[in-house]
Design an enzyme around this catalytic site. Sequence first.
Site, PDB file in Angstrom:
ATOM      1  N   LYS A  98      37.705  54.385  43.484  1.00  0.00           N
ATOM      2  CA  LYS A  98      38.336  54.419  44.788  1.00  0.00           C
ATOM      3  C   LYS A  98      38.980  55.774  44.927  1.00  0.00           C
ATOM      4  O   LYS A  98      38.438  56.508  46.083  1.00  0.00           O
ATOM      5  CB  LYS A  98      39.282  53.429  44.922  1.00  0.00           C
ATOM      6  CG  LYS A  98      39.873  53.415  46.190  1.00  0.00           C
ATOM      7  CD  LYS A  98      41.344  52.010  46.353  1.00  0.00           C
ATOM      8  CE  LYS A  98      40.672  50.906  45.891  1.00  0.00           C
ATOM      9  NZ  LYS A  98      41.865  49.958  45.930  1.00  0.00           N
ATOM     10  N   LYS A 135      46.397  50.105  36.723  1.00  0.00           N
ATOM     11  CA  LYS A 135      46.912  49.043  37.438  1.00  0.00           C
ATOM     12  C   LYS A 135      47.551  48.123  36.552  1.00  0.00           C
ATOM     13  O   LYS A 135      47.678  48.399  35.378  1.00  0.00           O
ATOM     14  CB  LYS A 135      45.753  48.069  37.622  1.00  0.00           C
ATOM     15  CG  LYS A 135      46.038  47.097  38.951  1.00  0.00           C
ATOM     16  CD  LYS A 135      45.909  48.023  40.285  1.00  0.00           C
ATOM     17  CE  LYS A 135      46.389  46.921  41.411  1.00  0.00           C
ATOM     18  NZ  LYS A 135      45.763  47.593  42.930  1.00  0.00           N
ATOM     19  N   SER A 176      49.768  56.993  49.156  1.00  0.00           N
ATOM     20  CA  SER A 176      50.536  57.075  47.923  1.00  0.00           C
ATOM     21  C   SER A 176      50.256  58.246  47.300  1.00  0.00           C
ATOM     22  O   SER A 176      51.347  58.805  46.934  1.00  0.00           O
ATOM     23  CB  SER A 176      49.913  55.948  47.080  1.00  0.00           C
ATOM     24  OG  SER A 176      50.629  54.894  47.316  1.00  0.00           O
TER      25      SER A 176
HETATM   26  P1  NAD Z   1      50.598  40.571  50.148  1.00  0.00           P
HETATM   27  O1  NAD Z   1      51.399  39.968  48.822  1.00  0.00           O
HETATM   28  O2  NAD Z   1      51.187  41.326  50.928  1.00  0.00           O
HETATM   29  O3  NAD Z   1      49.854  39.466  50.747  1.00  0.00           O
HETATM   30  C1  NAD Z   1      48.748  38.728  50.089  1.00  0.00           C
HETATM   31  C2  NAD Z   1      48.407  37.722  51.533  1.00  0.00           C
HETATM   32  O4  NAD Z   1      47.232  36.674  50.570  1.00  0.00           O
HETATM   33  C3  NAD Z   1      49.255  36.729  51.750  1.00  0.00           C
HETATM   34  O5  NAD Z   1      49.321  36.438  53.260  1.00  0.00           O
HETATM   35  C4  NAD Z   1      49.088  35.241  51.076  1.00  0.00           C
HETATM   36  O6  NAD Z   1      49.675  34.316  51.738  1.00  0.00           O
HETATM   37  C5  NAD Z   1      47.557  35.496  51.053  1.00  0.00           C
HETATM   38  N1  NAD Z   1      47.137  34.500  49.966  1.00  0.00           N
HETATM   39  C6  NAD Z   1      47.267  34.520  48.803  1.00  0.00           C
HETATM   40  N2  NAD Z   1      46.589  33.625  48.129  1.00  0.00           N
HETATM   41  C7  NAD Z   1      45.551  33.243  48.975  1.00  0.00           C
HETATM   42  C8  NAD Z   1      44.487  32.491  49.060  1.00  0.00           C
HETATM   43  N3  NAD Z   1      44.310  31.640  47.868  1.00  0.00           N
HETATM   44  N4  NAD Z   1      43.677  32.374  50.268  1.00  0.00           N
HETATM   45  C9  NAD Z   1      44.063  33.128  51.459  1.00  0.00           C
HETATM   46  N5  NAD Z   1      44.917  33.955  51.326  1.00  0.00           N
HETATM   47  C10 NAD Z   1      46.083  33.950  50.330  1.00  0.00           C
HETATM   48  O7  NAD Z   1      49.161  41.630  49.361  1.00  0.00           O
HETATM   49  P2  NAD Z   1      48.448  42.797  50.089  1.00  0.00           P
HETATM   50  O8  NAD Z   1      49.253  44.037  49.349  1.00  0.00           O
HETATM   51  O9  NAD Z   1      48.065  42.497  51.386  1.00  0.00           O
HETATM   52  O10 NAD Z   1      47.143  42.497  49.226  1.00  0.00           O
HETATM   53  C11 NAD Z   1      46.085  41.939  49.653  1.00  0.00           C
HETATM   54  C12 NAD Z   1      44.750  42.277  48.959  1.00  0.00           C
HETATM   55  O11 NAD Z   1      44.642  43.690  49.326  1.00  0.00           O
HETATM   56  C13 NAD Z   1      44.588  42.457  47.436  1.00  0.00           C
HETATM   57  O12 NAD Z   1      43.538  42.420  47.011  1.00  0.00           O
HETATM   58  C14 NAD Z   1      45.224  43.634  47.056  1.00  0.00           C
HETATM   59  O13 NAD Z   1      44.885  44.403  45.775  1.00  0.00           O
HETATM   60  C15 NAD Z   1      44.535  44.474  48.198  1.00  0.00           C
HETATM   61  N6  NAD Z   1      45.189  45.861  48.611  1.00  0.00           N
HETATM   62  C16 NAD Z   1      46.412  46.276  48.971  1.00  0.00           C
HETATM   63  C17 NAD Z   1      47.092  47.452  49.137  1.00  0.00           C
HETATM   64  C18 NAD Z   1      48.191  47.636  49.537  1.00  0.00           C
HETATM   65  O14 NAD Z   1      48.724  48.682  49.730  1.00  0.00           O
HETATM   66  N7  NAD Z   1      49.104  46.582  49.916  1.00  0.00           N
HETATM   67  C19 NAD Z   1      46.015  48.563  48.726  1.00  0.00           C
HETATM   68  C20 NAD Z   1      44.700  48.198  48.408  1.00  0.00           C
HETATM   69  C21 NAD Z   1      44.171  47.099  48.226  1.00  0.00           C
END
Ligand code: NAD
Length: 420
Positions: free
Chosen positions: A90, A102, A358
């Site tokens: 990425k 990670k 970041s």
């Molecule tokens: P978060 O913890 O803020 O939110 C996760 C969300 O997913 C919550 O709403 C939760 O209820 C939901 N969830 C959990 N299990 C689930 C399921 N089985 N089915 C449907 N929904 C479900 O996490 P986030 O930071 O929003 O991360 C979400 C994704 O985005 C991950 O794959 C993470 O790696 C990716 N991501 C996040 C960031 C970031 O900056 N936060 C950056 C890059 C990628």
Amino acid sequence: MNPFENALKQLDTAAAVMNLDRDKHEILKHPDRVLHVSIPVKMDNGSVQVFKGFRSQYNNALGVYKGGIRYHWDVSEDEVKALSFWMAIKCAAVNIPLGGGKGGVIVNPKELSEGELERLSRGYVQKVWRNIGSDKDVPAPDVYTTPQIMGWMRSEYEKLVGYEDPGVITGKPIDQGGSEGRSFSTAQGGVYVTRQLSEKLGKKPEDTTVAIQGFGNAGSYMALILYKLGYKIVAVSDSQGGVFRQAGIDPEKAVALKQSGGLLGCYCVGSVCDLENGELGDCQAISNEDLLELDVDTLVPAALENVITKENANNIRAKAIVELANGPTTPEADKILHEKGVVVVPDVLANAGGVTVSYFEWDQNVKGEHWSEKEVLERLEKIMVGAFDEIWQAKEKYGVDMRTAAFVKALERIAGKMKV
Ligand code: NAD
């Protein structure tokens, strides 16, 4: 559906397209190192519970290892390895000078008190501090980790090393050295690429229906920002389930519902699916599986990996998929989607806004600067739009899907700096 095996298949596909040097290809099949740690935590009831954690440092050819820390009951070594590899790809795909790392802890953070969560987060740093630092490896938030947790981790790290190093971790609260815009940067980056894609597909925002799976940091901000731009959000979900409304959902209402702690609810309390019983009375409850198969223009997986597989790829009716989650689509599903003509904007591009800001945070910390939100967003837009255009061109040139094109661009940069 081991995520690391999926990641290696993606590597092999891109390596074949670009004729990647054989030795470098071999090296890139393995992380530089993976730390395994045991974290004893004094629980509120006086007992000690030991949690298992990992930190995978995959490749640092382009810069320090960089990547979030995930708190989840299903975290495994292979998941963390895959996520660290995708981080390396990425950063290179959007051309920022960082490598891939990670971390993860096997825990259900919802079962811990705030004090236990703080002791766990500080305990994790006590086990990995010799291997991290603004000049070595810089963690950040991921699933179920927050700016508050990043603040505790920075404080513990500085206590252990004995000097200030705000750039040791990103995603910190703004008053503790965080960047403006970081909280919504993953989604904002996703919005920039969605907008570019809409232009390529000749679709206006108001004619574009969107379904979003996951309503956390990535998914909720994606819904809010797209809604403000005029996109029609017709479905949202979280771990409890989801809702569909053909007339469109105002995501502010879902945010308010989640923040209210579930007081409004009578079905899956505190979740977006409570919307069904609230003001938007004509919502329809749907499962997370149903959401993926809705007839929408754009599908945004923003929760966990491996949700689009060979089992359901044929049922996907979306015209485009913007992957905010990491690894939501398996290689077998990718093939099916490509053959069906579904455009997949891959995770390594679509969610790169988070690591890009970041990087800005780390850069500001190292230089002792603080940039305005306007400056952060202008820089982010330039990087995301530039990367989208470059990867779109590579897709056309090689006749491949966007994921393979993104990997090719990234691997060209990483391989160019690797010493064999
Ligand atoms: P978060 O913890 O803020 O939110 C996760 C969300 O997913 C919550 O709403 C939760 O209820 C939901 N969830 C959990 N299990 C689930 C399921 N089985 N089915 C449907 N929904 C479900 O996490 P986030 O930071 O929003 O991360 C979400 C994704 O985005 C991950 O794959 C993470 O790696 C990716 N991501 C996040 C960031 C970031 O900056 N936060 C950056 C890059 C990628």
